[in-house]
Design a protein around this motif. Structure first.
Motif, PDB file in Angstrom:
ATOM      1  N   SER A  90       0.747   2.962   3.066  1.00 43.44           N
ATOM      2  CA  SER A  90       0.905   3.024   4.194  1.00 43.44           C
ATOM      3  C   SER A  90       2.275   2.416   4.427  1.00 43.44           C
ATOM      4  O   SER A  90       2.654   1.248   3.770  1.00 43.44           O
ATOM      5  CB  SER A  90      -0.108   2.407   5.236  1.00 43.44           C
ATOM      6  OG  SER A  90      -0.117   1.006   5.117  1.00 43.44           O
ATOM      7  N   ASP A  91       2.942   2.579   5.557  1.00 40.98           N
ATOM      8  CA  ASP A  91       4.195   1.711   6.028  1.00 40.98           C
ATOM      9  C   ASP A  91       3.876   0.429   6.508  1.00 40.98           C
ATOM     10  O   ASP A  91       4.466  -0.743   6.295  1.00 40.98           O
ATOM     11  CB  ASP A  91       4.642   2.384   7.305  1.00 40.98           C
ATOM     12  CG  ASP A  91       5.901   3.444   6.807  1.00 40.98           C
ATOM     13  OD1 ASP A  91       6.086   3.567   5.632  1.00 40.98           O
ATOM     14  OD2 ASP A  91       6.646   4.231   7.612  1.00 40.98           O
ATOM     15  N   GLU A  92       2.482   0.326   7.033  1.00 42.40           N
ATOM     16  CA  GLU A  92       2.161  -1.086   7.464  1.00 42.40           C
ATOM     17  C   GLU A  92       2.038  -2.105   6.233  1.00 42.40           C
ATOM     18  O   GLU A  92       2.494  -3.277   6.090  1.00 42.40           O
ATOM     19  CB  GLU A  92       0.770  -0.979   7.911  1.00 42.40           C
ATOM     20  CG  GLU A  92       0.765  -0.550   9.318  1.00 42.40           C
ATOM     21  CD  GLU A  92       0.807   1.085   9.587  1.00 42.40           C
ATOM     22  OE1 GLU A  92       0.219   1.661   8.534  1.00 42.40           O
ATOM     23  OE2 GLU A  92       1.581   1.388  10.389  1.00 42.40           O
ATOM     24  N   GLU A  93       1.544  -1.314   5.032  1.00 42.30           N
ATOM     25  CA  GLU A  93       1.358  -2.166   3.839  1.00 42.30           C
ATOM     26  C   GLU A  93       2.901  -2.465   3.186  1.00 42.30           C
ATOM     27  O   GLU A  93       3.242  -3.637   2.806  1.00 42.30           O
ATOM     28  CB  GLU A  93       0.677  -1.201   2.776  1.00 42.30           C
ATOM     29  CG  GLU A  93       0.113  -2.314   1.447  1.00 42.30           C
ATOM     30  CD  GLU A  93      -0.640  -1.455   0.691  1.00 42.30           C
ATOM     31  OE1 GLU A  93      -0.625  -1.819  -0.770  1.00 42.30           O
ATOM     32  OE2 GLU A  93      -1.291  -0.415   0.911  1.00 42.30           O
ATOM     33  N   ARG A  94       3.639  -1.588   3.292  1.00 44.24           N
ATOM     34  CA  ARG A  94       4.964  -1.771   2.853  1.00 44.24           C
ATOM     35  C   ARG A  94       5.848  -2.938   3.518  1.00 44.24           C
ATOM     36  O   ARG A  94       6.319  -3.724   3.286  1.00 44.24           O
ATOM     37  CB  ARG A  94       5.984  -0.530   3.027  1.00 44.24           C
ATOM     38  CG  ARG A  94       5.684   0.590   2.106  1.00 44.24           C
ATOM     39  CD  ARG A  94       6.304   1.645   2.145  1.00 44.24           C
ATOM     40  NE  ARG A  94       5.467   2.714   1.301  1.00 44.24           N
ATOM     41  CZ  ARG A  94       5.425   3.891   1.397  1.00 44.24           C
ATOM     42  NH1 ARG A  94       5.930   4.444   2.685  1.00 44.24           N
ATOM     43  NH2 ARG A  94       4.899   4.790   0.502  1.00 44.24           N
ATOM     44  N   ALA A  95       5.425  -2.843   5.034  1.00 45.52           N
ATOM     45  CA  ALA A  95       6.287  -3.773   6.088  1.00 45.52           C
ATOM     46  C   ALA A  95       5.689  -5.065   5.726  1.00 45.52           C
ATOM     47  O   ALA A  95       6.209  -6.112   5.554  1.00 45.52           O
ATOM     48  CB  ALA A  95       5.877  -3.374   7.266  1.00 45.52           C
ATOM     49  N   SER A  96       4.447  -5.190   5.117  1.00 39.11           N
ATOM     50  CA  SER A  96       3.976  -6.734   4.841  1.00 39.11           C
ATOM     51  C   SER A  96       4.167  -7.191   3.575  1.00 39.11           C
ATOM     52  O   SER A  96       4.713  -8.575   3.597  1.00 39.11           O
ATOM     53  CB  SER A  96       2.208  -6.606   5.259  1.00 39.11           C
ATOM     54  OG  SER A  96       1.798  -6.054   4.258  1.00 39.11           O
ATOM     55  N   LYS A  97       4.684  -6.267   2.669  1.00 41.54           N
ATOM     56  CA  LYS A  97       5.020  -6.735   1.583  1.00 41.54           C
ATOM     57  C   LYS A  97       6.574  -6.970   1.726  1.00 41.54           C
ATOM     58  O   LYS A  97       6.880  -8.168   1.139  1.00 41.54           O
ATOM     59  CB  LYS A  97       5.058  -5.526   0.381  1.00 41.54           C
ATOM     60  CG  LYS A  97       3.829  -5.126  -0.400  1.00 41.54           C
ATOM     61  CD  LYS A  97       4.151  -3.825  -1.050  1.00 41.54           C
ATOM     62  CE  LYS A  97       2.796  -3.295  -1.845  1.00 41.54           C
ATOM     63  NZ  LYS A  97       2.394  -4.215  -2.969  1.00 41.54           N
ATOM     64  N   LEU A  98       7.356  -6.540   2.378  1.00 39.57           N
ATOM     65  CA  LEU A  98       8.756  -7.093   2.944  1.00 39.57           C
ATOM     66  C   LEU A  98       8.635  -8.135   3.660  1.00 39.57           C
ATOM     67  O   LEU A  98       9.541  -8.982   3.341  1.00 39.57           O
ATOM     68  CB  LEU A  98       9.420  -5.885   3.582  1.00 39.57           C
ATOM     69  CG  LEU A  98       9.771  -4.862   2.806  1.00 39.57           C
ATOM     70  CD1 LEU A  98      10.207  -3.503   3.725  1.00 39.57           C
ATOM     71  CD2 LEU A  98      10.956  -5.149   1.873  1.00 39.57           C
ATOM     72  N   GLN A  99       7.768  -8.333   4.790  1.00 34.18           N
ATOM     73  CA  GLN A  99       7.736  -9.713   5.408  1.00 34.18           C
ATOM     74  C   GLN A  99       7.502 -10.760   4.489  1.00 34.18           C
ATOM     75  O   GLN A  99       8.075 -12.018   4.617  1.00 34.18           O
ATOM     76  CB  GLN A  99       6.554  -9.660   6.639  1.00 34.18           C
ATOM     77  CG  GLN A  99       7.247  -8.928   7.780  1.00 34.18           C
ATOM     78  CD  GLN A  99       6.083  -8.277   8.512  1.00 34.18           C
ATOM     79  OE1 GLN A  99       4.925  -8.339   8.099  1.00 34.18           O
ATOM     80  NE2 GLN A  99       6.514  -7.764   9.652  1.00 34.18           N
ATOM     81  N   GLU A 100       6.406 -10.765   3.386  1.00 33.99           N
ATOM     82  CA  GLU A 100       6.282 -11.616   2.398  1.00 33.99           C
ATOM     83  C   GLU A 100       7.640 -11.971   1.752  1.00 33.99           C
ATOM     84  O   GLU A 100       7.865 -13.100   1.430  1.00 33.99           O
ATOM     85  CB  GLU A 100       5.199 -11.049   1.405  1.00 33.99           C
ATOM     86  CG  GLU A 100       3.931 -11.533   1.706  1.00 33.99           C
ATOM     87  CD  GLU A 100       2.955 -10.907   1.153  1.00 33.99           C
ATOM     88  OE1 GLU A 100       2.882 -10.902  -0.021  1.00 33.99           O
ATOM     89  OE2 GLU A 100       1.942 -10.187   1.520  1.00 33.99           O
ATOM     90  N   ALA A 101       8.201 -10.951   1.214  1.00 33.76           N
ATOM     91  CA  ALA A 101       9.332 -11.235   0.540  1.00 33.76           C
ATOM     92  C   ALA A 101      10.450 -12.043   1.246  1.00 33.76           C
ATOM     93  O   ALA A 101      11.299 -12.576   0.708  1.00 33.76           O
ATOM     94  CB  ALA A 101      10.026  -9.848  -0.103  1.00 33.76           C
ATOM     95  N   LEU A 102      10.269 -11.757   2.477  1.00 30.66           N
ATOM     96  CA  LEU A 102      11.323 -12.263   3.349  1.00 30.66           C
ATOM     97  C   LEU A 102      10.878 -13.548   4.114  1.00 30.66           C
ATOM     98  O   LEU A 102      11.519 -14.012   5.241  1.00 30.66           O
ATOM     99  CB  LEU A 102      12.121 -11.257   4.505  1.00 30.66           C
ATOM    100  CG  LEU A 102      12.838  -9.964   3.802  1.00 30.66           C
ATOM    101  CD1 LEU A 102      12.764  -8.828   4.771  1.00 30.66           C
ATOM    102  CD2 LEU A 102      13.931 -10.303   3.278  1.00 30.66           C
ATOM    103  N   VAL A 103       9.912 -14.207   3.670  1.00 30.90           N
ATOM    104  CA  VAL A 103       9.264 -15.075   4.509  1.00 30.90           C
ATOM    105  C   VAL A 103      10.353 -16.488   4.678  1.00 30.90           C
ATOM    106  O   VAL A 103      10.183 -17.157   5.838  1.00 30.90           O
ATOM    107  CB  VAL A 103       7.913 -15.496   3.787  1.00 30.90           C
ATOM    108  CG1 VAL A 103       8.278 -16.563   2.549  1.00 30.90           C
ATOM    109  CG2 VAL A 103       7.061 -16.312   4.731  1.00 30.90           C
TER     110      VAL A 103
END
Length: 113
Positions: free
Chosen positions: A69-82
Protein backbone atom coordinates in the motif's frame (compact mmCIF):
# COMPACT_ATOMS: atom_id res chain seq x y z
CA UNK A 1 -4.45 -32.58 -35.59
CA UNK A 2 -6.06 -29.15 -35.41
CA UNK A 3 -5.34 -28.88 -31.69
CA UNK A 4 -1.65 -29.50 -32.35
CA UNK A 5 -1.63 -26.69 -34.88
CA UNK A 6 -3.20 -24.22 -32.46
CA UNK A 7 -0.62 -25.07 -29.86
CA UNK A 8 2.16 -24.45 -32.36
CA UNK A 9 0.73 -21.04 -33.18
CA UNK A 10 0.50 -20.14 -29.52
CA UNK A 11 4.13 -21.09 -29.01
CA UNK A 12 5.17 -18.94 -31.93
CA UNK A 13 3.16 -16.04 -30.59
CA UNK A 14 4.74 -16.45 -27.18
CA UNK A 15 8.13 -16.34 -28.84
CA UNK A 16 7.30 -13.03 -30.52
CA UNK A 17 6.05 -11.63 -27.25
CA UNK A 18 9.48 -12.26 -25.77
CA UNK A 19 11.04 -9.69 -28.10
CA UNK A 20 8.50 -7.05 -27.17
CA UNK A 21 9.23 -7.51 -23.49
CA UNK A 22 12.85 -6.57 -24.01
CA UNK A 23 11.90 -3.31 -25.72
CA UNK A 24 9.38 -2.63 -23.05
CA UNK A 25 11.92 -3.10 -20.31
CA UNK A 26 14.14 -0.53 -21.93
CA UNK A 27 11.25 1.90 -21.67
CA UNK A 28 10.83 1.01 -18.02
CA UNK A 29 14.56 1.43 -17.59
CA UNK A 30 14.44 4.92 -19.04
CA UNK A 31 11.51 5.79 -16.78
CA UNK A 32 13.48 4.47 -13.85
CA UNK A 33 16.57 6.51 -14.74
CA UNK A 34 14.52 9.67 -15.07
CA UNK A 35 12.92 8.91 -11.73
CA UNK A 36 16.27 8.31 -10.05
CA UNK A 37 17.66 11.57 -11.40
CA UNK A 38 14.59 13.32 -10.05
CA UNK A 39 15.05 11.65 -6.66
CA UNK A 40 18.69 12.74 -6.44
CA UNK A 41 17.73 16.28 -7.38
CA UNK A 42 14.93 16.34 -4.80
CA UNK A 43 17.15 14.90 -2.08
CA UNK A 44 19.73 17.58 -2.86
CA UNK A 45 17.06 20.20 -2.21
CA UNK A 46 15.76 18.44 0.90
CA UNK A 47 19.19 18.05 2.42
CA UNK A 48 20.40 21.36 1.06
CA UNK A 49 23.70 19.96 -0.19
CA UNK A 50 25.54 18.61 -3.20
CA UNK A 51 25.25 14.96 -4.11
CA UNK A 52 28.77 14.27 -2.78
CA UNK A 53 27.91 15.55 0.70
CA UNK A 54 24.55 13.86 0.85
CA UNK A 55 24.00 11.39 3.66
CA UNK A 56 23.48 7.77 2.68
CA UNK A 57 19.81 7.64 1.71
CA UNK A 58 18.57 4.23 0.73
CA UNK A 59 15.56 4.49 -1.54
CA UNK A 60 14.91 1.18 -3.23
CA UNK A 61 12.27 1.59 -5.93
CA UNK A 62 11.75 -2.15 -6.36
CA UNK A 63 11.28 -2.45 -2.64
CA UNK A 64 8.70 0.32 -2.74
CA UNK A 65 6.89 -1.30 -5.65
CA UNK A 66 6.82 -4.48 -3.59
CA UNK A 67 4.95 -2.81 -0.75
CA UNK A 68 1.24 -3.53 -0.51
CA UNK A 69 0.00 0.00 0.00
CA UNK A 70 0.96 3.64 -0.32
CA UNK A 71 0.93 3.85 3.48
CA UNK A 72 3.60 1.17 3.66
CA UNK A 73 5.60 2.90 0.92
CA UNK A 74 5.34 6.23 2.68
CA UNK A 75 6.57 4.78 5.96
CA UNK A 76 9.53 3.13 4.18
CA UNK A 77 10.38 6.52 2.70
CA UNK A 78 9.99 8.31 6.01
CA UNK A 79 12.43 5.83 7.52
CA UNK A 80 14.89 6.46 4.71
CA UNK A 81 14.59 10.22 5.20
CA UNK A 82 14.72 10.19 8.96
CA UNK A 83 17.80 12.48 9.09
CA UNK A 84 16.21 15.11 6.90
CA UNK A 85 15.40 18.32 8.75
CA UNK A 86 13.12 19.68 6.02
CA UNK A 87 9.54 18.43 5.65
CA UNK A 88 9.48 15.42 3.32
CA UNK A 89 5.71 14.95 2.84
CA UNK A 90 5.63 16.65 -0.56
CA UNK A 91 8.58 14.64 -1.83
CA UNK A 92 7.03 11.41 -0.61
CA UNK A 93 3.64 12.22 -2.11
CA UNK A 94 5.19 13.12 -5.46
CA UNK A 95 7.41 10.04 -5.49
CA UNK A 96 4.50 7.75 -4.72
CA UNK A 97 2.48 9.24 -7.54
CA UNK A 98 5.44 8.86 -9.91
CA UNK A 99 5.99 5.17 -9.18
CA UNK A 100 2.31 4.33 -9.46
CA UNK A 101 1.99 2.00 -12.40
CA UNK A 102 5.70 1.32 -12.67
CA UNK A 103 6.99 -2.20 -12.77
CA UNK A 104 9.78 -3.79 -10.85
CA UNK A 105 12.94 -4.12 -12.88
CA UNK A 106 14.68 -6.78 -10.88
CA UNK A 107 13.48 -10.35 -11.21
CA UNK A 108 11.34 -11.23 -8.20
CA UNK A 109 13.62 -12.53 -5.51
CA UNK A 110 12.72 -15.64 -3.64
CA UNK A 111 11.80 -14.41 -0.20
CA UNK A 112 13.91 -16.19 2.36
CA UNK A 113 11.83 -17.50 5.20
Amino acid sequence: AAAGQVQQQQQQRRHQQGKVTVKYDRKELRKRLVLEEWIVEQLGQLYGCEEEEMPEVEIDIDDLLDADSDEERASKLQEALVDCYKPTEEFIKELLSRIRGMRKLSPPQKKSV
